[in-house]
Scaffold this motif. Structure first.
Motif, PDB file in Angstrom:
ATOM      1  N   TRP A  11      31.455  36.861 -13.184  1.00 45.80           N
ATOM      2  CA  TRP A  11      32.223  36.715 -14.417  1.00 45.80           C
ATOM      3  C   TRP A  11      33.340  35.701 -14.257  1.00 45.80           C
ATOM      4  O   TRP A  11      33.880  35.547 -13.173  1.00 45.80           O
ATOM      5  CB  TRP A  11      32.856  38.062 -14.803  1.00 45.80           C
ATOM      6  N   ARG A  12      33.681  35.041 -15.351  1.00 47.00           N
ATOM      7  CA  ARG A  12      34.859  34.174 -15.359  1.00 47.00           C
ATOM      8  C   ARG A  12      35.878  34.751 -16.340  1.00 47.00           C
ATOM      9  O   ARG A  12      35.526  35.144 -17.452  1.00 47.00           O
ATOM     10  CB  ARG A  12      34.500  32.756 -15.784  1.00 47.00           C
ATOM     11  N   ALA A  13      37.127  34.832 -15.897  1.00 45.66           N
ATOM     12  CA  ALA A  13      38.210  35.298 -16.764  1.00 45.66           C
ATOM     13  C   ALA A  13      38.784  34.096 -17.509  1.00 45.66           C
ATOM     14  O   ALA A  13      39.117  33.083 -16.893  1.00 45.66           O
ATOM     15  CB  ALA A  13      39.292  35.978 -15.928  1.00 45.66           C
ATOM     16  N   LEU A  14      38.873  34.194 -18.829  1.00 47.81           N
ATOM     17  CA  LEU A  14      39.429  33.130 -19.666  1.00 47.81           C
ATOM     18  C   LEU A  14      40.578  33.695 -20.502  1.00 47.81           C
ATOM     19  O   LEU A  14      40.514  34.854 -20.941  1.00 47.81           O
ATOM     20  CB  LEU A  14      38.359  32.567 -20.604  1.00 47.81           C
ATOM     21  N   ARG A  15      41.589  32.888 -20.736  1.00 47.42           N
ATOM     22  CA  ARG A  15      42.731  33.336 -21.535  1.00 47.42           C
ATOM     23  C   ARG A  15      43.218  32.172 -22.396  1.00 47.42           C
ATOM     24  O   ARG A  15      43.404  31.063 -21.896  1.00 47.42           O
ATOM     25  CB  ARG A  15      43.848  33.809 -20.604  1.00 47.42           C
ATOM     26  N   CYS A  16      43.396  32.435 -23.673  1.00 46.01           N
ATOM     27  CA  CYS A  16      43.831  31.365 -24.574  1.00 46.01           C
ATOM     28  C   CYS A  16      44.588  31.948 -25.767  1.00 46.01           C
ATOM     29  O   CYS A  16      44.550  33.150 -26.023  1.00 46.01           O
ATOM     30  CB  CYS A  16      42.643  30.533 -25.055  1.00 46.01           C
ATOM     31  N   VAL A  17      45.275  31.058 -26.480  1.00 49.74           N
ATOM     32  CA  VAL A  17      45.939  31.423 -27.736  1.00 49.74           C
ATOM     33  C   VAL A  17      45.193  30.704 -28.857  1.00 49.74           C
ATOM     34  O   VAL A  17      44.946  29.499 -28.776  1.00 49.74           O
ATOM     35  CB  VAL A  17      47.423  30.985 -27.736  1.00 49.74           C
ATOM     36  N   LEU A  18      44.841  31.462 -29.891  1.00 48.89           N
ATOM     37  CA  LEU A  18      44.113  30.845 -30.997  1.00 48.89           C
ATOM     38  C   LEU A  18      44.727  31.287 -32.328  1.00 48.89           C
ATOM     39  O   LEU A  18      45.439  32.298 -32.393  1.00 48.89           O
ATOM     40  CB  LEU A  18      42.629  31.188 -30.930  1.00 48.89           C
ATOM     41  N   PRO A  19      44.457  30.551 -33.388  1.00 51.50           N
ATOM     42  CA  PRO A  19      44.996  30.904 -34.699  1.00 51.50           C
ATOM     43  C   PRO A  19      44.408  32.235 -35.189  1.00 51.50           C
ATOM     44  O   PRO A  19      43.272  32.578 -34.860  1.00 51.50           O
ATOM     45  CB  PRO A  19      44.529  29.749 -35.600  1.00 51.50           C
ATOM     46  N   ASN A  69      36.722  25.453 -28.647  1.00 54.61           N
ATOM     47  CA  ASN A  69      37.458  24.200 -28.856  1.00 54.61           C
ATOM     48  C   ASN A  69      37.007  23.504 -30.146  1.00 54.61           C
ATOM     49  O   ASN A  69      37.826  22.970 -30.904  1.00 54.61           O
ATOM     50  CB  ASN A  69      37.286  23.265 -27.657  1.00 54.61           C
ATOM     51  N   ASP A  70      35.689  23.527 -30.388  1.00 54.63           N
ATOM     52  CA  ASP A  70      35.163  22.910 -31.612  1.00 54.63           C
ATOM     53  C   ASP A  70      35.672  23.650 -32.851  1.00 54.63           C
ATOM     54  O   ASP A  70      36.111  23.027 -33.825  1.00 54.63           O
ATOM     55  CB  ASP A  70      33.630  22.909 -31.616  1.00 54.63           C
ATOM     56  N   ALA A  71      35.616  24.978 -32.809  1.00 52.11           N
ATOM     57  CA  ALA A  71      36.038  25.779 -33.960  1.00 52.11           C
ATOM     58  C   ALA A  71      37.543  25.655 -34.196  1.00 52.11           C
ATOM     59  O   ALA A  71      38.010  25.666 -35.333  1.00 52.11           O
ATOM     60  CB  ALA A  71      35.655  27.248 -33.748  1.00 52.11           C
ATOM     61  N   GLY A  72      38.306  25.532 -33.094  1.00 52.89           N
ATOM     62  CA  GLY A  72      39.757  25.468 -33.198  1.00 52.89           C
ATOM     63  C   GLY A  72      40.298  24.105 -33.574  1.00 52.89           C
ATOM     64  O   GLY A  72      41.450  23.982 -33.988  1.00 52.89           O
ATOM     65  N   GLN A  73      39.468  23.069 -33.418  1.00 51.91           N
ATOM     66  CA  GLN A  73      39.867  21.699 -33.777  1.00 51.91           C
ATOM     67  C   GLN A  73      41.239  21.334 -33.194  1.00 51.91           C
ATOM     68  O   GLN A  73      42.137  20.864 -33.893  1.00 51.91           O
ATOM     69  CB  GLN A  73      39.867  21.527 -35.301  1.00 51.91           C
ATOM     70  N   GLY A  74      41.399  21.635 -31.893  1.00 50.84           N
ATOM     71  CA  GLY A  74      42.625  21.263 -31.205  1.00 50.84           C
ATOM     72  C   GLY A  74      43.735  22.301 -31.269  1.00 50.84           C
ATOM     73  O   GLY A  74      44.805  22.102 -30.702  1.00 50.84           O
ATOM     74  N   ARG A  75      43.477  23.429 -31.943  1.00 51.96           N
ATOM     75  CA  ARG A  75      44.526  24.448 -32.077  1.00 51.96           C
ATOM     76  C   ARG A  75      44.399  25.581 -31.061  1.00 51.96           C
ATOM     77  O   ARG A  75      45.203  26.502 -31.056  1.00 51.96           O
ATOM     78  CB  ARG A  75      44.494  25.023 -33.505  1.00 51.96           C
ATOM     79  N   VAL A  76      43.370  25.532 -30.222  1.00 52.08           N
ATOM     80  CA  VAL A  76      43.205  26.561 -29.174  1.00 52.08           C
ATOM     81  C   VAL A  76      43.922  26.081 -27.918  1.00 52.08           C
ATOM     82  O   VAL A  76      43.690  24.971 -27.443  1.00 52.08           O
ATOM     83  CB  VAL A  76      41.712  26.823 -28.873  1.00 52.08           C
ATOM     84  N   VAL A  77      44.824  26.922 -27.389  1.00 48.93           N
ATOM     85  CA  VAL A  77      45.597  26.563 -26.195  1.00 48.93           C
ATOM     86  C   VAL A  77      45.131  27.438 -25.032  1.00 48.93           C
ATOM     87  O   VAL A  77      45.229  28.673 -25.087  1.00 48.93           O
ATOM     88  CB  VAL A  77      47.112  26.776 -26.429  1.00 48.93           C
ATOM     89  N   TRP A  78      44.619  26.788 -23.978  1.00 52.58           N
ATOM     90  CA  TRP A  78      44.164  27.529 -22.799  1.00 52.58           C
ATOM     91  C   TRP A  78      45.350  27.754 -21.872  1.00 52.58           C
ATOM     92  O   TRP A  78      46.105  26.842 -21.578  1.00 52.58           O
ATOM     93  CB  TRP A  78      43.046  26.760 -22.085  1.00 52.58           C
ATOM     94  N   LEU A  79      45.498  29.008 -21.381  1.00 48.87           N
ATOM     95  CA  LEU A  79      46.731  29.374 -20.679  1.00 48.87           C
ATOM     96  C   LEU A  79      46.681  29.264 -19.176  1.00 48.87           C
ATOM     97  O   LEU A  79      47.691  29.041 -18.540  1.00 48.87           O
ATOM     98  CB  LEU A  79      47.105  30.828 -21.053  1.00 48.87           C
ATOM     99  N   GLU A  80      45.528  29.472 -18.561  1.00 50.60           N
ATOM    100  CA  GLU A  80      45.513  29.455 -17.107  1.00 50.60           C
ATOM    101  C   GLU A  80      44.123  29.161 -16.605  1.00 50.60           C
ATOM    102  O   GLU A  80      43.157  29.239 -17.343  1.00 50.60           O
ATOM    103  CB  GLU A  80      45.996  30.792 -16.543  1.00 50.60           C
ATOM    104  N   GLU A  81      44.059  28.843 -15.307  1.00 51.50           N
ATOM    105  CA  GLU A  81      42.758  28.580 -14.698  1.00 51.50           C
ATOM    106  C   GLU A  81      41.932  29.844 -14.682  1.00 51.50           C
ATOM    107  O   GLU A  81      42.444  30.949 -14.528  1.00 51.50           O
ATOM    108  CB  GLU A  81      42.936  28.091 -13.250  1.00 51.50           C
ATOM    109  N   ALA A  82      40.626  29.695 -14.810  1.00 50.27           N
ATOM    110  CA  ALA A  82      39.721  30.845 -14.746  1.00 50.27           C
ATOM    111  C   ALA A  82      39.629  31.341 -13.313  1.00 50.27           C
ATOM    112  O   ALA A  82      39.767  30.582 -12.354  1.00 50.27           O
ATOM    113  CB  ALA A  82      38.342  30.434 -15.241  1.00 50.27           C
ATOM    114  N   SER A  83      39.409  32.622 -13.172  1.00 46.39           N
ATOM    115  CA  SER A  83      39.170  33.198 -11.843  1.00 46.39           C
ATOM    116  C   SER A  83      37.843  33.925 -11.873  1.00 46.39           C
ATOM    117  O   SER A  83      37.467  34.520 -12.887  1.00 46.39           O
ATOM    118  CB  SER A  83      40.286  34.171 -11.464  1.00 46.39           C
ATOM    119  N   ASP A  84      37.129  33.877 -10.765  1.00 43.73           N
ATOM    120  CA  ASP A  84      35.800  34.481 -10.702  1.00 43.73           C
ATOM    121  C   ASP A  84      35.845  35.827 -10.019  1.00 43.73           C
ATOM    122  O   ASP A  84      36.621  36.069  -9.135  1.00 43.73           O
ATOM    123  CB  ASP A  84      34.836  33.584  -9.907  1.00 43.73           C
ATOM    124  N   ARG A  85      34.941  36.693 -10.445  1.00 39.81           N
ATOM    125  CA  ARG A  85      34.739  37.935  -9.719  1.00 39.81           C
ATOM    126  C   ARG A  85      33.312  38.421  -9.959  1.00 39.81           C
ATOM    127  O   ARG A  85      32.707  38.089 -10.970  1.00 39.81           O
ATOM    128  CB  ARG A  85      35.741  39.027 -10.133  1.00 39.81           C
TER     129      ARG A  85
END
Length: 202
Positions: A129-137, A183-199
């Motif tokens: 798995w990859r952990a992803l974290r972002c801020v979206l509208p 990213n496509d859906a957000g049209q530049g408004r999605v902000v990624w917060l940190e590097e992904a980590s695997d487990r």
């Protein structure tokens, strides 16, 4: 591809009056394995040996518990390795029957106890798995929730502030596609917060 087990499976055999009770089961880490072995010792106070082998988190461990060196834990570990298992604990409880088996006999007995249990086991692929974290509208939150199923992903957390801060767990093969879709859906408004980590996980 590594596999783990969906549930514990047992085996039992009698060799020259010695009783061997084998078990293979999913196990996350060494600390959990040691607790399980301690519980087995408590459950079998009359047993002569409780030998075990563990493959978890890319680390391996084996214990002969008083049997001659290399006749129990290590052969059990080799069975797990040979079957490409990960996150699995193998244990064998032995009640001594009074007749020595010799080094070769012990290796066969412990190997067979694990192998017989594995014959009945339900093996499942280990998913990375990859952990992803972002801020979206806010407008994208409902869309994202619907999108997750198609990528086999899951929402770990959603925090509502100026935007929606989401934490996701995504199967590694699907991660890049989901990032691109967001990213496509957000049209530049999605902000990624940190590097992904695997487990790894079943």
């Amino acid at each position: 591809m590594p596999y783990t087990l969906s549930a514990p499976v047992h085996s039992e055999s009698l060799i020259k009056k010695s009783r061997f009770i084998g078990c293979v089961e999913p196990m996350a880490d060494r600390a959990s394995a040691l607790r399980r072995v301690a519980a087995l010792r408590a459950a079998h106070p009359g047993a002569t040996h409780v030998c075990w082998a563990l493959m978890a988190g890319g680390h391996s461990a084996a214990n002969d518990d008083g049997e001659p060196g290399g006749t129990a834990g290590r052969p059990m570990l080799e069975v797990l390795r040979h079957q490409d298992l990960e996150g699995v604990l193998a244990t064998v409880v032995r009640y001594y029957g009074g007749t020595p088996l010799g080094a070769g006999g012990l290796v066969r007995a412990y190997t067979d106890s694990v192998a017989q249990a594995l014959l009945q086991a339900d093996k499942v692929p280990v998913v990375r798995w990859r952990a992803l974290r972002c801020v979206l509208p806010y407008a994208l939150e409902g869309w994202l929730r619907r999108e997750l199923d198609g990528h086999g992903a899951r929402l770990v957390e959603a925090l509502h502030g100026d935007g929606v801060t989401v934490s996701l767990q995504v199967p590694e093969p699907q991660a890049e596609a989901l990032v691109t879709r967001l990213n496509d859906a957000g049209q530049g408004r999605v902000v990624w917060l940190e590097e992904a980590s695997d487990r790894d996980e079943a």
